[in-house]
Design a protein around this motif. Structure first.
Motif, PDB file in Angstrom:
ATOM      1  N   SER A 235      -6.543   0.342  -0.424  1.00  0.00           N
ATOM      2  CA  SER A 235      -5.633   0.099   0.699  1.00  0.00           C
ATOM      3  C   SER A 235      -5.096   1.382   1.327  1.00  0.00           C
ATOM      4  CB  SER A 235      -4.457  -0.768   0.229  1.00  0.00           C
ATOM      5  OG  SER A 235      -3.711  -0.089  -0.786  1.00  0.00           O
TER       6      SER A 235
ATOM      7  N   ALA B  48       0.860  -1.181   0.000  1.00  0.00           N
ATOM      8  CA  ALA B  48       0.000   0.000   0.000  1.00  0.00           C
ATOM      9  C   ALA B  48       0.897   1.231   0.000  1.00  0.00           C
ATOM     10  CB  ALA B  48      -0.907   0.015   1.223  1.00  0.00           C
TER      11      ALA B  48
ATOM     12  N   LYS C 200      -6.310  -0.886  -6.365  1.00  0.00           N
ATOM     13  CA  LYS C 200      -5.791  -1.464  -5.129  1.00  0.00           C
ATOM     14  C   LYS C 200      -5.214  -0.378  -4.224  1.00  0.00           C
ATOM     15  CE  LYS C 200      -4.308  -4.772  -2.371  1.00  0.00           C
ATOM     16  NZ  LYS C 200      -5.228  -5.620  -1.588  1.00  0.00           N
TER      17      LYS C 200
END
Length: 544
Positions: A177, A157, A173
């Motif tokens: 995150s 992240a 993503k």
């Protein structure tokens, strides 16, 4: 009226005063228009009354975080007030004519661009270091559409303290995150949005010089380019630009597409670079699709069409410019109705002046003849500066000597009486971008903008938005509002004349212009009635 005769009575004085005012304003487009129709006169009168009423009500209120609000104030601070006004609501329905000065990479709302980018697995993001509360305001996102073999699963992240610097993470993503303490997914959106736009603090506090704000301005294009220039996003982007323009009453667009080999367009696979002809093919297809949809809905009057001004940046060499000129000619051969002109863009205060490129620029017309293409006129930026006699200011002389069809910005033109005279004689219109000029620190408010000087001297002006996704002035309603709100002379009729000029000075063919003007006039009559009725309702309610 004799300048040496002093009126001896009040009646004589009032008559002389009226005559002097009319003589002073005689060159303005709204005065040269002559006798107004009953509907024009009513709508203009009502809108002036609405402006006065809101100056005394809306703009006299106190607003948290906005000291001393006033109509025509700095846009980014006053925007939240503007959208509350009846004047803004009414102008939103006005037929604006054409948008003649906008850079295509900055014409679509950032929220749409971000939402669209998140749909594509190829889109990745990285940062130069792990993001935290201390550095998130200074670390810019780097975005890219990666080919399949380079895409990752997003093991890290961006907000993890052990995030390896410059490691690509799938954009979706990365959003999912994003650390809760930094706002979670909404915090990711704010981080990307901040990199793509200019906020009030940047415009009026931290970047309060032309040089500083241009550095921030240019950084937004570096961040957005991999999104806007990714083929599947690009198609949706083109469509949204046209549809959002139509929704704001814009019936024709003539954006600048910036071609630069160092900043390529990328195919859907994330690997192959698109050719410039593929980019124009996609743009043309979107335009044709939108026109067909509108025709099926019997809404043809709402969108006449689009053309492209081929542009590149003022830091290339003269030898490189010759390549771009040849590329422009090749595209004109293939898309004769799409290429409207050629321009050089970028910060005039620090990049190369037009004189640096004189040799290839002077050859361009002969190059076109040899290639057998119809004329590709210059439509140059010029005078986007506070300078007086600087290279940027002197560019104005060169735009005219090189035969420019219009002048982009022309902010310093008011310092040059002979050039103003030539613009009027040769029919050179000014693409004026008032909100852009203010945010980029050429003026502190609309009251100090040189636009009224040009209007009072009878120079033809088309109002434009320049880079609305960066400035938040989507469409043209905000620019029309700022111009109207800041002047006691300019009214609805002058706004209409500028809208008409945006069609008259476009690159459309004469028949297309006639059809566009006829369509605009039909919509203008409907708007005048709407403006008069809505304005009168508002005034009646205000008195209650």
């Amino acid at each position: 009226m004799s300048s040496c005769v002093v009126p001896s009575t009040i009646a004589e004085y009032e008559a002389s005063r009226k005559e002097l005012i009319l003589a002073d304003r005689a060159q303005r487009a709204d005065y040269k228009k002559g006798q107004l129709s009953e509907l024009e006169a009513l709508a203009d009168k009502v809108i002036r009354q609405v402006r006065v009423a809101e100056a005394a009500s809306v703009w006299s209120q106190e607003y948290e975080g906005i000291p001393h609000p006033f109509p025509g104030m700095e846009f980014l601070t006053g925007r939240s007030i503007i959208v509350q006004t009846k004047l803004f609501e009414i102008l939103g329905k006005m037929p604006k004519g054409g948008l003649l000065h906008a850079h295509l990479d900055a014409t679509v709302n950032v929220s749409f661009l971000l939402k669209t980018a998140l749909k594509y697995p190829a889109m990745h993001v990285r940062a130069s270091t792990a993001l935290n509360a201390t550095n998130i305001g200074s670390v810019l996102p780097q975005l890219s559409a990666l080919p399949l073999e380079l895409r990752t699963q997003g093991q890290f992240a961006l907000t993890d303290h052990n995030y390896p610097a410059d490691t690509w993470v799938p954009m979706l993503k990365a959003r999912e995150s994003f650390a809760i303490k930094l706002g979670g997914p909404e915090g990711f959106d704010r981080w990307i949005t901040a990199a793509l736009t200019i906020n009030p603090t940047e415009a009026y506090v931290t970047h309060n010089t032309v040089t500083k704000i241009w550095q921030k301005f240019q950084s937004t294009f570096i961040v957005s380019a991999p999104l806007v220039r990714y083929e599947p996003i690009q198609r949706e982007y083109f469509r949204e630009f046209i549809l959002s323009s139509i929704a704001d009453g814009i019936s024709y667009v003539e954006p600048r597409i910036n071609f630069l080999r160092a900043r390529p367009y990328v195919a859907e696979d994330g690997e192959r670079q698109l050719t410039h002809r593929e980019v124009l093919r996609d743009f043309q297809k979107v335009v044709e699709d939108v026109k067909a949809e509108l025709k099926a809905q019997r809404r043809e009057d709402e969108f006449i069409g689009a053309r492209i001004i081929y542009s590149t940046i003022r830091f290339i060499t003269p030898e490189e410019l010759e390549w771009y000129l040849q590329d422009c000619i090749a595209l004109k051969k293939e898309f004769p109705q799409l290429i409207a002109g050629f321009d050089l863009v970028g910060d005039e205060n620090v990049l190369k002046p037009l004189t640096y490129y004189l040799e290839p620029l002077l050859k361009f017309r002969e190059m076109q003849k040899e290639a057998g293409v119809s004329e590709i006129p210059y439509i140059f930026h010029g005078g986007e500066t506070l300078g007086d006699g600087t290279e940027a200011d002197m560019n104005l002389y060169d735009t005219i000597l090189l035969g420019t069809k219009r002048i982009g910005h022309g902010f310093s033109l008011v310092k040059h009486p002979k050039l103003i005279e030539l613009c009027k004689e040769r029919g050179i219109a000014i693409e004026m971008c008032p909100i852009s000029n203010e945010i980029l620190r050429l003026t502190s408010s609309m009251h100090m903008h040189p636009l009224p000087i040009l209007l009072n001297q009878g120079v033809s002006v088309a109002l434009c938005s320049d880079d609305p996704s960066v400035f938040g002035n989507m469409g043209l309603t905000f620019d029309f509002f700022q111009v109207l709100a800041a002047s006691e002379i300019t009214g609805l009729i002058q706004l209409g004349e500028m809208a008409k000029d945006s069609i008259k000075f476009s690159s459309m063919e004469p028949k297309e212009k006639d059809d566009a003007l006829s369509a605009w006039q039909r919509r203008w009559e409907v708007f005048l009635e709407y403006a008069a009725v809505e304005g009168q309702k508002f005034l009646a309610q205000s008195k209650v």
